[in-house]
Design an enzyme around this catalytic site. Sequence first.
Site, PDB file in Angstrom:
ATOM      1  CG  PHE A  52      59.446  35.269  27.595  1.00 55.96           C
ATOM      2  CD1 PHE A  52      59.338  33.882  27.519  1.00 55.96           C
ATOM      3  CD2 PHE A  52      58.884  35.857  28.610  1.00 55.96           C
ATOM      4  CE1 PHE A  52      59.245  32.720  28.602  1.00 55.96           C
ATOM      5  CE2 PHE A  52      59.134  34.810  29.943  1.00 55.96           C
ATOM      6  CZ  PHE A  52      59.258  33.813  30.174  1.00 55.96           C
ATOM      7  CE1 TYR A  62      65.460  32.076  33.525  1.00 53.17           C
ATOM      8  CE2 TYR A  62      65.656  34.211  34.983  1.00 53.17           C
ATOM      9  CZ  TYR A  62      65.327  33.297  34.244  1.00 53.17           C
ATOM     10  OH  TYR A  62      64.294  33.622  33.830  1.00 53.17           O
ATOM     11  CE  LYS A  63      65.044  32.338  29.801  1.00 52.70           C
ATOM     12  NZ  LYS A  63      64.135  33.212  29.302  1.00 52.70           N
ATOM     13  NE  ARG A 117      63.033  26.164  25.020  1.00 53.66           N
ATOM     14  CZ  ARG A 117      62.810  27.481  26.187  1.00 53.66           C
ATOM     15  NH1 ARG A 117      61.942  28.216  25.747  1.00 53.66           N
ATOM     16  NH2 ARG A 117      63.620  26.804  27.277  1.00 53.66           N
TER      17      ARG A 117
HETATM   18  C1  PLP Z   1      62.752  33.868  30.144  1.00 52.98           C
HETATM   19  C2  PLP Z   1      62.850  34.960  29.325  1.00 52.98           C
HETATM   20  C3  PLP Z   1      62.241  35.530  30.551  1.00 52.98           C
HETATM   21  C4  PLP Z   1      62.145  35.663  31.826  1.00 52.98           C
HETATM   22  O1  PLP Z   1      61.724  36.481  32.772  1.00 52.98           O
HETATM   23  P1  PLP Z   1      62.455  36.583  34.856  1.00 52.98           P
HETATM   24  O2  PLP Z   1      61.805  37.773  34.847  1.00 52.98           O
HETATM   25  O3  PLP Z   1      63.551  36.474  35.086  1.00 52.98           O
HETATM   26  O4  PLP Z   1      61.615  35.325  35.204  1.00 52.98           O
HETATM   27  C5  PLP Z   1      61.941  37.310  29.545  1.00 52.98           C
HETATM   28  N1  PLP Z   1      61.986  37.210  28.381  1.00 52.98           N
HETATM   29  C6  PLP Z   1      62.282  36.593  28.084  1.00 52.98           C
HETATM   30  C7  PLP Z   1      62.535  36.167  26.184  1.00 52.98           C
HETATM   31  C8  PLP Z   1      62.929  34.961  28.358  1.00 52.98           C
HETATM   32  O5  PLP Z   1      63.089  33.856  27.125  1.00 52.98           O
END
Ligand code: PLP
Length: 411
Positions: free
Chosen positions: A132, A228-229, A377
């Site tokens: 990510f 939040y996921k 997805r």
């Molecule tokens: C969604 C996600 C994040 C999100 O980071 P934020 O700082 O909360 O925006 C980080 N790492 C991964 C692997 C994700 O999928």
Amino acid sequence: MTLTTTPLPADLLALDTRDPLAHTRADFLLPPGVIYLDGNSLGPLHRSVPARLAHAAQHEWGDQLIRSWTGDADWMHLPDRVAAKLARLIGAQPHEIAVGDSTSVNVFKALAAALGIAPAGRRVILTDADNFPTDLYVAQGLNALLGGGYELRAVPNTEIAQHLTPDVAVMLLTEVDYRTGRRLDLGGLTAQAHAVGSVTIWDLAHSAGAFPVDLGGTGADFAVGCGYKFLNGGPGAPGYLYVAGRHLDSAPIAIRGWMGHADVFEMAREFIPAPGARRFVPGTPQVLGLSALDAALDAFADVDMQDIRAKSLSLTSTFMALMEPLLARHPLELVTPTAPDERGSQVSYRHPHAREVMGQLTARGIIGDFRTPDILRFGFTPLYLSHADVWHAVQGITAVLDGAALDGGVA
Ligand SMILES: *Cc1c(COP(=O)(O)O)cnc(C)c1O
């Protein structure tokens, strides 16, 4: 459009009838007419959250004002109460979890801490080239801040093991690839990293709440994740940092703040860390966001994470099987591993018009995600999805791809 009236096959109906998690669906306030396959990006609203937020705003804040920091609401210890609920889901002890800040900030804290305890002289941060983006950016930024002396070795996530050499200081990986849904072997790779003396950081953004995670049992050193996921804490919910208990006293705290002090209101000149991972919460807890997350985590209070995993695999394998005929007549390519151990709780396909296809699906109330460059997805959350939802989603996907709902189609 005839497909959408095809009755639900009896075998899928039977799976829903004996689903031990069927009752939890009613706990989520999902809008009618929507099949939500995007809880891996923003979890939906749990029934307990609106009242909890109203209480936090009107009573705790409005009536009690500053007294809520230490009074009945005890905002000071809200991060610790959320940590206690989270602990069970990720195989941690409550005192090993610091709740607060975004996942990105927690990646920074974790990486700084991990580099601080890695064997002296090592200069490699091993990561997934398709990690990510925030994880990669944070590593680049921290390296620049530290003088640029580290090498960020970013390799395909199928090749991590062969790049675990004794020059690796830290292995920074996301357990489930956000695009493909490929799940790495957290336990195996952690053991291999330890065998060459490397320190591990796992990003659990697409793991926690989606299937059982056992950080303690696998010996992982650090982990971070999102609120939040799959945890359904709401937009911008606080993330978290896990620090294995054995590292608490040696891992450097990159962002020292007064809220991580052992005695916050002592206002001492010298930083004395609070016991446990709370020392990694630098500033004032995000009370409103934490309140929503705290309430939402009750969705997991009496569910067995093994049931969640079993149903997740059943939903994703049902989805892949129902999608199978479409692969023959559309430029659609499955990118999610079919082996159960190798996938998380999402299924992704490549399609040359993925963006348009997802736009059409969303317009029909089938909400998934488009991810660049060409990924469709679909996330599957056992707490509120049924096999019937999977069936109806595939009817909609079929209609969109076959062009039944389009002028000229997208294929
Ligand atoms: C969604 C996600 C994040 C999100 O980071 P934020 O700082 O909360 O925006 C980080 N790492 C991964 C692997 C994700 O999928």
